[in-house]
Scaffold this motif. Structure first.
Motif, PDB file in Angstrom:
ATOM      1  N   ALA A 110       0.693  -1.196  -0.135  1.00 14.39           N
ATOM      2  CA  ALA A 110      -0.079  -0.016   0.032  1.00 14.39           C
ATOM      3  C   ALA A 110       0.762   1.267   0.018  1.00 14.39           C
ATOM      4  O   ALA A 110       0.258   2.401   0.064  1.00 14.39           O
ATOM      5  CB  ALA A 110      -0.971   0.094   1.114  1.00 14.39           C
ATOM      6  N   SER A 111       2.074   1.052   0.042  1.00 18.66           N
ATOM      7  CA  SER A 111       3.025   2.420   0.339  1.00 18.66           C
ATOM      8  C   SER A 111       2.991   3.031  -1.110  1.00 18.66           C
ATOM      9  O   SER A 111       3.211   4.402  -1.170  1.00 18.66           O
ATOM     10  CB  SER A 111       4.451   2.115   0.480  1.00 18.66           C
ATOM     11  OG  SER A 111       4.439   1.474   1.738  1.00 18.66           O
ATOM     12  N   VAL A 112       2.721   2.319  -2.302  1.00 11.70           N
ATOM     13  CA  VAL A 112       2.861   2.908  -3.793  1.00 11.70           C
ATOM     14  C   VAL A 112       1.410   2.604  -4.170  1.00 11.70           C
ATOM     15  O   VAL A 112       1.024   1.637  -4.009  1.00 11.70           O
ATOM     16  CB  VAL A 112       3.846   2.480  -4.461  1.00 11.70           C
ATOM     17  CG1 VAL A 112       5.155   2.945  -3.851  1.00 11.70           C
ATOM     18  CG2 VAL A 112       3.986   1.032  -4.771  1.00 11.70           C
ATOM     19  N   LYS A 113       1.179   3.486  -5.204  1.00  7.18           N
ATOM     20  CA  LYS A 113      -0.115   3.462  -6.042  1.00  7.18           C
ATOM     21  C   LYS A 113       0.196   2.729  -7.023  1.00  7.18           C
ATOM     22  O   LYS A 113      -0.502   1.896  -7.664  1.00  7.18           O
ATOM     23  CB  LYS A 113      -0.435   4.766  -6.231  1.00  7.18           C
ATOM     24  CG  LYS A 113      -1.855   4.780  -6.886  1.00  7.18           C
ATOM     25  CD  LYS A 113      -3.042   4.486  -5.819  1.00  7.18           C
ATOM     26  CE  LYS A 113      -4.363   4.694  -6.383  1.00  7.18           C
ATOM     27  NZ  LYS A 113      -5.471   4.543  -5.188  1.00  7.18           N
ATOM     28  N   GLU A 114       1.594   2.891  -7.679  1.00 12.41           N
ATOM     29  CA  GLU A 114       1.835   2.464  -8.915  1.00 12.41           C
ATOM     30  C   GLU A 114       3.572   2.410  -9.199  1.00 12.41           C
ATOM     31  O   GLU A 114       3.981   3.216  -8.499  1.00 12.41           O
ATOM     32  CB  GLU A 114       1.329   3.177 -10.137  1.00 12.41           C
ATOM     33  CG  GLU A 114       1.616   2.618 -11.626  1.00 12.41           C
ATOM     34  CD  GLU A 114       1.246   3.604 -12.512  1.00 12.41           C
ATOM     35  OE1 GLU A 114       1.825   3.241 -13.915  1.00 12.41           O
ATOM     36  OE2 GLU A 114       0.937   4.852 -12.295  1.00 12.41           O
ATOM     37  N   VAL A 115       4.206   1.438  -9.774  1.00  9.76           N
ATOM     38  CA  VAL A 115       5.423   1.307 -10.053  1.00  9.76           C
ATOM     39  C   VAL A 115       5.685   1.141 -11.588  1.00  9.76           C
ATOM     40  O   VAL A 115       4.904   0.497 -12.168  1.00  9.76           O
ATOM     41  CB  VAL A 115       6.023   0.048  -9.499  1.00  9.76           C
ATOM     42  CG1 VAL A 115       7.489   0.084  -9.648  1.00  9.76           C
ATOM     43  CG2 VAL A 115       5.889  -0.084  -7.822  1.00  9.76           C
ATOM     44  N   LYS A 116       6.523   2.233 -12.207  1.00 14.27           N
ATOM     45  CA  LYS A 116       6.531   2.367 -13.610  1.00 14.27           C
ATOM     46  C   LYS A 116       7.869   2.625 -14.004  1.00 14.27           C
ATOM     47  O   LYS A 116       8.779   3.207 -12.954  1.00 14.27           O
ATOM     48  CB  LYS A 116       5.505   3.156 -14.345  1.00 14.27           C
ATOM     49  CG  LYS A 116       5.717   4.463 -13.596  1.00 14.27           C
ATOM     50  CD  LYS A 116       4.719   5.738 -14.488  1.00 14.27           C
ATOM     51  CE  LYS A 116       5.205   6.840 -14.242  1.00 14.27           C
ATOM     52  NZ  LYS A 116       3.880   7.821 -14.848  1.00 14.27           N
TER      53      LYS A 116
END
Length: 629
Positions: A525-531
């Protein structure tokens, strides 16, 4: 002596006026002095065509006499005076103004300024006086008349003696109470203060006997003795500085007036002297300060200009004359064209004020632009003091004032390492550059080292570094400047990639899909998205906000309204060409636990670079030590 009663409607109006219309008791002296000035104006006007008057301008004056022993205060003039009929008409009927009748009967081309138009100012004396006596002798008549009233049921009228034309208003001051100290209106310093505040620019001398001290004759120099004596002194300056021609006023006089009037001992940055004629004619003397008052950015600060009508102060802080973004300007405005209400404290409607305010706004902006163009060092210093106010003015009221403010704004240039205007930014843009780039944060030094900023600088593009809370709202309000759109380098597409580069990036993202999914799962939940990102230069990672609110806005909302603040979604961007990211991808196949540690480490580093707090500094320290073994 004959006794007369006020009419029933006059009684009600008198009670209303004494207790409701005037908000400050002290203005009674302003009203009585203004009436005396009006009376002198009338006789001075008569003297233009009647040689028998025998007086010239230097002979006219208003005299104040204090009698503390008998609690009397007298205001005398050598103006036109009143006949018996006029005393009955003007003093016996409330709101029957002799000044208004005189003004209406004048030739419309005659520029004689009479401000008493309602006939109620005289009755303000009853706010502080238990009884008022008026002795007046009309010019050209032999008999004087005495009018006396306690301001309740009626008045008396009887013949009196007076040597020459004019009027004495004799006020018996009320006894002090626990709530009110009426006796202060008999004190020399208080009268001097009220005249300086309200009537300093009455065009005739206002004289009063004042107490002075001198050395006694024959006393020894080593042990001098002093004695008090009385001397007649003129208390008002008469001709306001803004009524004089610019060429006749020295810089020292302008500065002296500013220091005395506005209690600022710093030299003003600019002095603006205006003489405007048109739909509404007015004169103004404005000052742009060099320093901000200590309470400028607090709710206690009182902005606005001093408003005068024909030299008589109407309002001490007229906020309607200045837009909020120029609230730092100090000064005075004087106009004969104002529509005053019966208390001469407010305006019946603000059409004239609106016209004056728009004119002043344009004048102030013009002066600031001139300062910006011709003395940039001074303008930068000014902006350091009041720039935030200009930004607030830009974004307030849904951008209603942005046209007045946007050209005055300065922002720090990552490329030039100094403050520049939006116009200077656009004019220096590379031919192929389509956007105005900006990066919001708390510190320009840190912002200048962000991966996205370095990438743009390497391409020869400039980036504006926004380091104040209000900065980020400016591009949202303006949307475009000189047809160029704004772009937040931390949350928006920089628009640097060609179609071929975009296609290659999509292919690489597909190749590294497993890594992106892995990091997403481990960070949870720490990040919304990784790209992946091609805008990070030599940096391995970056943390950017989800489209919408930025990290700086998140901090701002937590500070000003924590109840309604919510966290911004975090997007972790990875640089596929960086060795650290490639090492993490390599570990994914051989050592997933180490790959997870790498992911957490890079995320913490991204938080630091984004100037965000690390959730668990102790765990971060342990992780670093673990990977160093």
């Amino acid at each position: 002596m004959e006794q007369y009663e006020f009419k029933a409607e006059s009684k009600r109006l008198l009670d209303l006026m004494i207790h409701s219309i005037y908000t400050h008791q002290e203005i009674f002296l302003r009203e009585i002095i203004s009436n005396a000035s009006d009376a002198i104006d009338k006789l001075a006007y008569t003297a233009l065509t009647d040689e028998k008057v025998g007086l010239n301008r230097d002979d006219f004056k208003i005299t104040i006499t204090r009698d503390p022993e008998h609690k009397r205060l007298t205001v005398s003039d050598n103006g036109i005076g009143m006949s018996r009929a006029e005393m009955e008409e003007n003093l016996g009927t409330i709101c029957k103004s002799g000044s208004l009748n005189f003004k209406q009967n004048m030739d419309k081309n005659e520029a004689v300024d009479i401000i008493g138009q309602f006939g109620v100012g005289f009755y303000s004396a009853f706010m502080v006086a238990s009884e008022v006596t008026v002795i007046s002798k009309k010019y050209g008549e032999d008999t004087a008349w005495k009018w006396t009233s306690d301001g309740t049921d009626g008045y008396t009228l009887e013949p009196a003696e007076r040597d020459f034309a004019g009027t004495d208003v004799i006020m018996t001051i009320k006894e002090d109470t626990e709530e009110e100290k009426y006796s202060e209106f008999l004190e020399e310093y208080q009268i001097r203060s009220l005249i300086h505040k309200y009537s300093d620019y009455i065009r005739y001398p206002i004289c009063m006997e004042v107490t002075k001290s001198r050395k006694k004759e024959g006393c020894e120099e080593e042990n001098p003795e002093y004695e008090d004596y009385q001397e007649m002194e003129t208390l008002n300056s008469m001709v306001p500085i803004w009524q004089r021609n610019k060429k006749d006023v020295t810089e020292e006089e302008y500065e002296g007036f500013y220091r005395e009037k506005f209690y600022d001992y710093n030299k003003p940055l600019r002095t603006v002297h205006v003489n405007a004629e048109g739909t509404v004619s007015y004169k103004a003397l404005l000052y742009i300060p060099s320093k901000a008052p200590y309470d400028f950015y607090t709710k206690d600060f009182k902005g606005g200009l001093q408003l005068y009508s024909s030299g008589v102060m109407i309002m001490e802080n007229c906020e309607d004359l200045l837009p909020d973004h120029f609230r730092f300007v100090r000064g005075v405005v004087d106009s004969q064209d104002l529509s005053l209400n019966i208390s001469r404290e407010m305006l019946q409607h603000n059409r004239q004020l609106t016209v004056i305010a728009r004119s002043l706004e344009k004048k102030i902006k013009s002066e600031l632009l001139d300062l910006q163009k011709n003395n940039r060092e001074q303008y930068d210093a000014f902006y350091g003091v009041f720039g935030r106010q200009l930004k607030y003015g830009t974004v307030s009221d849904y951008g209603a004032h942005k046209d007045s403010c946007q050209d005055l704004l300065l922002f720090f240039s990552a490329k030039e390492k100094k403050l520049i205007t939006l116009k200077e930014y656009v004019e220096a843009m590379a031919e192929e550059q389509e956007k105005i780039y900006f990066a919001p944060g708390e510190n320009t030094d840190r912002l200048g080292k962000l991966p996205q900023v370095e990438t743009l600088l390497n391409r020869g593009y400039d980036v504006l570094l926004f380091s104040e809370d209000v900065d980020e709202f400016v591009p949202q309000t303006l949307n475009t400047y000189m047809e160029k759109k704004f772009c937040n380098v931390l949350s928006e597409d920089l628009g640097l990639q060609t179609d071929e580069e975009k296609e290659a990036a999509a292919k690489k993202a597909e190749e590294m899909k497993d890594l992106l999914t892995f990091v997403q799962e481990k960070l949870g939940a720490s990040v919304k998205e990784v790209k992946l990102s091609e805008n990070l230069g030599a940096h391995p990672v970056s943390l950017t906000p989800e489209a919408g609110m930025s990290f700086e806005m998140e901090k701002y909302m937590k500070k000003v309204n924590p109840e309604f603040a919510y966290p911004v979604g975090r997007v972790l961007e990875l640089n596929p060409d960086n060795e650290a990211v490639q090492a993490m991808q390599g570990a994914l196949a051989s050592d997933p636990e180490k790959a997870e540690d790498y992911a957490k480490l890079l995320y913490a580093q991204a938080e630091l670079m984004a100037d965000l707090p690390i959730e668990d500094p102790v765990e971060y320290t342990k992780l670093v030590c673990k990977l160093m073994k």
